[in-house]
Write a protein that holds these residues in place. Structure first.
Motif, PDB file in Angstrom:
ATOM      1  N   TYR A 136       0.791  -1.224   0.000  1.00 11.89           N
ATOM      2  CA  TYR A 136       0.000   0.000   0.000  1.00 11.89           C
ATOM      3  C   TYR A 136       0.826   1.279   0.000  1.00 11.89           C
ATOM      4  O   TYR A 136       0.289   2.348  -0.237  1.00 11.89           O
ATOM      5  N   SER A 170       3.628   3.995   2.028  1.00 14.31           N
ATOM      6  CA  SER A 170       3.705   4.577   3.370  1.00 14.31           C
ATOM      7  C   SER A 170       2.864   5.849   3.458  1.00 14.31           C
ATOM      8  O   SER A 170       2.603   6.512   2.458  1.00 14.31           O
ATOM      9  N   LYS A 171       2.483   6.183   4.669  1.00 12.50           N
ATOM     10  CA  LYS A 171       1.732   7.414   4.891  1.00 12.50           C
ATOM     11  C   LYS A 171       2.564   8.620   4.490  1.00 12.50           C
ATOM     12  O   LYS A 171       2.037   9.611   3.980  1.00 12.50           O
ATOM     13  N   GLU A 172       3.877   8.520   4.723  1.00 10.81           N
ATOM     14  CA  GLU A 172       4.779   9.622   4.376  1.00 10.81           C
ATOM     15  C   GLU A 172       4.755   9.906   2.875  1.00 10.81           C
ATOM     16  O   GLU A 172       4.979  11.024   2.443  1.00 10.81           O
ATOM     17  N   GLY A 176       2.167   9.652   1.061  1.00 15.43           N
ATOM     18  CA  GLY A 176       0.828  10.088   0.705  1.00 15.43           C
ATOM     19  C   GLY A 176      -0.190   8.960   0.562  1.00 15.43           C
ATOM     20  O   GLY A 176      -1.327   9.205   0.185  1.00 15.43           O
ATOM     21  N   ALA A 177       0.218   7.745   0.843  1.00 15.91           N
ATOM     22  CA  ALA A 177      -0.703   6.611   0.733  1.00 15.91           C
ATOM     23  C   ALA A 177      -1.633   6.568   1.948  1.00 15.91           C
ATOM     24  O   ALA A 177      -1.332   7.131   2.991  1.00 15.91           O
ATOM     25  N   THR A 178      -2.747   5.893   1.785  1.00 24.37           N
ATOM     26  CA  THR A 178      -3.664   5.681   2.903  1.00 24.37           C
ATOM     27  C   THR A 178      -3.817   4.172   3.114  1.00 24.37           C
ATOM     28  O   THR A 178      -4.828   3.578   2.700  1.00 24.37           O
ATOM     29  N   PRO A 179      -2.798   3.566   3.731  1.00 26.06           N
ATOM     30  CA  PRO A 179      -2.843   2.110   3.934  1.00 26.06           C
ATOM     31  C   PRO A 179      -3.849   1.730   5.013  1.00 26.06           C
ATOM     32  O   PRO A 179      -4.216   2.548   5.851  1.00 26.06           O
TER      33      PRO A 179
END
Length: 76
Positions: free
Chosen positions: A15, A17-19, A21-24
């Protein structure tokens, strides 16, 4: 030999990383999929009432087709 990865590494690989910009999904969501058999996973260290750690078999996960019956046969 199979490649086992922990839940956090699985989330990063699939997915992002949040860093970045993903929303896992939450790790609890992936853990539930492991527990329910929806991911090719193994529970390690769950003895004497300890929770243990889930590890996903990355090699098998990458070979999944999306067809439940075919995937079940491939897993053995």
């Amino acid at each position: 030999m199979s490649c086992l990865i922990n839940v956090s590494e699985f989330i990063k690989r699939v997915y992002g990383s949040k860093e970045a910009g993903a929303t896992p999904p939450a790790s609890q969501t992936i853990t539930r999929k492991c527990r329910n058999g929806k991911l090719p996973a193994e529970l390690h260290g769950a003895e004497d009432g300890k929770r243990g750690t889930w590890y996903i078999n990355w090699d098998i996960y990458q070979k999944q087709t999306g067809n439940d019956l075919v995937d079940k046969v491939l897993r053995g």
